[in-house]
Scaffold this active site. Structure first.
Site, short mmCIF file in Angstrom:
data_model
loop_
_atom_site.label_atom_id
_atom_site.label_comp_id
_atom_site.label_asym_id
_atom_site.label_seq_id
_atom_site.Cartn_x
_atom_site.Cartn_y
_atom_site.Cartn_z
N GLU A 155 12.27 2.45 3.02
CA GLU A 155 10.84 2.58 3.30
C GLU A 155 10.30 3.77 2.52
O GLU A 155 10.81 4.88 2.65
CB GLU A 155 10.62 2.80 4.80
N HIS A 172 7.30 -8.17 3.27
CA HIS A 172 5.86 -8.05 3.54
C HIS A 172 5.14 -8.18 2.21
O HIS A 172 5.35 -7.37 1.29
CB HIS A 172 5.54 -6.73 4.23
N GLU A 177 3.34 -5.23 0.24
CA GLU A 177 4.06 -3.98 -0.01
C GLU A 177 4.64 -4.09 -1.42
O GLU A 177 5.71 -4.67 -1.64
CB GLU A 177 5.11 -3.75 1.07
N HIS A 185 10.60 -1.71 1.27
CA HIS A 185 9.32 -1.71 1.97
C HIS A 185 8.48 -0.51 1.56
O HIS A 185 8.99 0.48 1.04
CB HIS A 185 9.54 -1.64 3.49
#
Length: 337
Positions: A203, A48, A51, A142
């Site tokens: 994450e 992404h 990010e 992420h």
């Protein structure tokens, strides 16, 4: 995954002769397991493009020309360069939803979405998914805008992943270290980490999209460094003792309240906001409507996460709910020649 209720938590054992969890298995005596050495690791960022932690960890590794770490060959990969260039989650299609078997095998043309073509390029470079030539471990970095600390996200729970989770929990004290399991068949698993023989996403949050925070960067960098450290010690012959870890298994996603035209009519309730992974009981507040009414949780007690994640508005997800399970795992060491 079969589960036995124990209060709000579940406890599972897994077969000692298998490197992965078996949905139908009963608890058995944990025995030592030998696993193949891991020689190739991919560290990926920018799946992404907004990010920023993963983007800059990978760029720094590329700048330093990091290729080897002891017994490992390390490949840092900027996975969605077009999205990174414009600082957007994606340009045509969410890349982190493009790694199902069906999409990886679908024919593509020059007019196909960029991210679909890029997924097939990454599968050829780092996989193929499910193939013997795939990298031994793929770690995809992420960020989330939710207050989730450091989370490992994966599909099949294998011994290596559980040991790495425990290793990080023992070494990182600045933020909570948790695990999220997506109970989805491998053929339907849609995110980049499934391309490797082993794989997980890291994450870390909260961090706004398009923003780089030093504290969040340092936590993610520590997790990457610990992953490489663990694998070097494993390859060198260290035995890692068995134990237990908890994981949160996704049950369902919850959308915002909406009117007949599809417009959101409420926001996350202040008592729920920032309380990721805190047990949500029946009767607890979920949303506060714009007219001041509280919407409460009804049904099973579950654990919310990705609460008010910015990127999930387009997916019609206000937060997700999980059950907590405790997994036992055996001691492991590298196979001897």
């Amino acid at each position: 995954m079969s589960e036995t209720e124990t209060s709000h938590d579940d406890k599972s054992c897994v077969p000692a002769d298998s490197p992965t969890l078996d949905n139908s298995s009963s608890c058995t005596q944990m025995e030592h397991v030998s696993l193949a050495p891991l020689s190739r690791v991919a560290i990926c960022g920018g799946t992404h493009g907004n990010e920023m932690t993963g983007v800059y960890i990978v760029k720094e590794m590329q700048r330093k020309k990091v290729k080897a770490a002891g017994s490992l060959y390390v490949t840092p990969v900027l996975t969605n360069p077009r999205a990174v260039e414009v600082c957007r989650r994606y340009t045509d299609k969410d890349l982190n939803r493009c790694f199902t078997d069906a999409l990886l095998s679908s024919p593509v043309t020059d007019s196909a979405p960029y991210e679909l073509r890029r997924a097939q390029e990454l599968n050829a470079q780092l996989g193929p998914k499910g193939g013997k030539e795939a990298v031994d471990l793929l770690v995809d970095l992420h960020n989330t805008t939710a207050n989730m600390g450091l989370c490992l996200i994966f599909y099949s729970l294998d011994w290596l992943t559980l040991h790495l989770l425990k290793y990080m929990q023992n070494k990182i004290s600045s933020v909570p270290v948790r695990a999220i399991q997506l109970d989805i068949p491998l053929s339907d698993a849609y995110s980049l980490e499934v391309v490797g023989k082993h794989g997980f996403a890291i994450e870390v949050g909260p961090q706004p999209h398009g923003v780089l925070r030093a504290d969040i960067f340092n936590v993610a960098k520590k997790a990457v460094d610990l992953t490489l450290e663990f694998i070097q010690e494993f390859n060198a012959g260290r035995t890692f003792e068995g134990g237990e870890v908890e994981a949160f298994t996704l049950v369902k996603s919850i959308d915002y309240p909406r009117d007949s035209s599809g417009e959101i009519t409420a926001a996350i309730h202040p008592e729920l906001q920032d309380n990721d992974f805190q047990l949500l009981r029946s009767g607890d507040p979920l949303f506060l409507s714009f007219s001041g009414e509280t919407v409460i949780h009804e049904g099973e007690d579950l654990y919310p996460f990705f609460i008010n994640e910015c990127a999930y508005y387009e997916k019609k997800v206000a937060f997700q709910l999980a059950r907590k399970t405790t997994y036992s795992f055996p001691s492991v060491s590298v196979e001897k020649d």
